[in-house]
Design an enzyme around this catalytic site. Sequence first.
Site, PDB file in Angstrom:
ATOM      1  N   SER A  37      75.205 -75.985 -21.551  1.00  0.00           N
ATOM      2  CA  SER A  37      73.614 -76.184 -21.483  1.00  0.00           C
ATOM      3  C   SER A  37      72.924 -74.897 -21.139  1.00  0.00           C
ATOM      4  O   SER A  37      71.663 -75.002 -21.547  1.00  0.00           O
ATOM      5  CB  SER A  37      73.265 -77.505 -21.349  1.00  0.00           C
ATOM      6  OG  SER A  37      73.359 -77.313 -19.698  1.00  0.00           O
ATOM      7  N   LYS A  59      66.218 -77.193 -23.938  1.00  0.00           N
ATOM      8  CA  LYS A  59      65.273 -77.242 -23.525  1.00  0.00           C
ATOM      9  C   LYS A  59      63.995 -77.081 -24.702  1.00  0.00           C
ATOM     10  O   LYS A  59      63.080 -77.833 -24.047  1.00  0.00           O
ATOM     11  CB  LYS A  59      64.662 -77.087 -21.799  1.00  0.00           C
ATOM     12  CG  LYS A  59      65.534 -78.014 -20.331  1.00  0.00           C
ATOM     13  CD  LYS A  59      65.078 -79.280 -20.563  1.00  0.00           C
ATOM     14  CE  LYS A  59      65.843 -79.902 -19.198  1.00  0.00           C
ATOM     15  NZ  LYS A  59      65.369 -81.287 -18.999  1.00  0.00           N
TER      16      LYS A  59
END
Length: 324
Positions: free
Chosen positions: A307, A51
């Site tokens: 992730s 992110k």
Amino acid sequence: MTNIAMIEAARERIGKNAVRTPLLSSHFLDEIAGRKLYVKAECLQKTGSFKFRGGWSAVSGLPADVRAKGVIAFSSGNHAQGVALAARLHGVPSVIIMPSDAPKIKIDNTRAYGAEVVLYDRANEDRDAIGDRLSRERGLTLIKPFDEPLVIAGQGTAGLEIAEQGAELGIGAAEVLVPCGGGGLTSGIALALDAKAPTYKVRTCEPEHFDDVARSLAAGKIERNASTSGSLCDAIMTPQPGNVTFPLMAGLCGEGIAVSEDEALRAMVLAFNRLKIVVEPGGAVALAAALFHGSELTGDIVIAVASGGNVDPAIMANALSRFG
């Protein structure tokens, strides 16, 4: 609409501010997967997840006078941290609206990155109303977690790295498995690979009972989850695919894969023991798909994106006690 030129521009703006995360491998994991398996370790990215890429891309892509007024974001944790650190490094204020039941480590980290955290009750308060009020009062710019072209472009820089690293390793073709919530990371990687490594096919990975993207891809239209809570995979819990991201995924991605929570926890433990990395449940679903859903894969080589690694210690301890 995001395209490869925007992804390359995002990479220029990011420069050395983001980590070029490695592709890791383990003979032990290859044996379980039944094929060669590489893991793109975005859990080693700044703020502990991919992110940061989208956060930096979005904040840096704003006009200077708009950016100076500050930014605002909604997030249960990883987007919050990415935007908070990007804003801090640009010297601008940030306000992050987070559910009060978000993992404590993510709330604490977001505050540590310099953001003002506003907590709300998912059941009784409207985060959009809170955000609208604060944006108007303070002149803040909203940075959406996935349905924002600048964010998608930033996440796509991970795809550029996968294409380059795959070429360095001589990987001619691969299935690229990506944990998927709203689809920002998936669509960004898919766009980058379509341009730079078109023989790599992206597949979405989600937790069972919250596989709105897989169902949407199968139906050819956006489907919603019946519930937006009740999974350990909080990092990828969204009501439905994004209106911007879904058409991209529909055009570029293969069939989605859903994994159980136990499979995600087992994948976390295997990543810890064999790769020496910490992965959170939502960040481990692609690795779980690679390890335990081999019958749904077709190629000899698979690349799974890990992730994020922002896991509560209690959840990690539970995973290790059960599957370690």
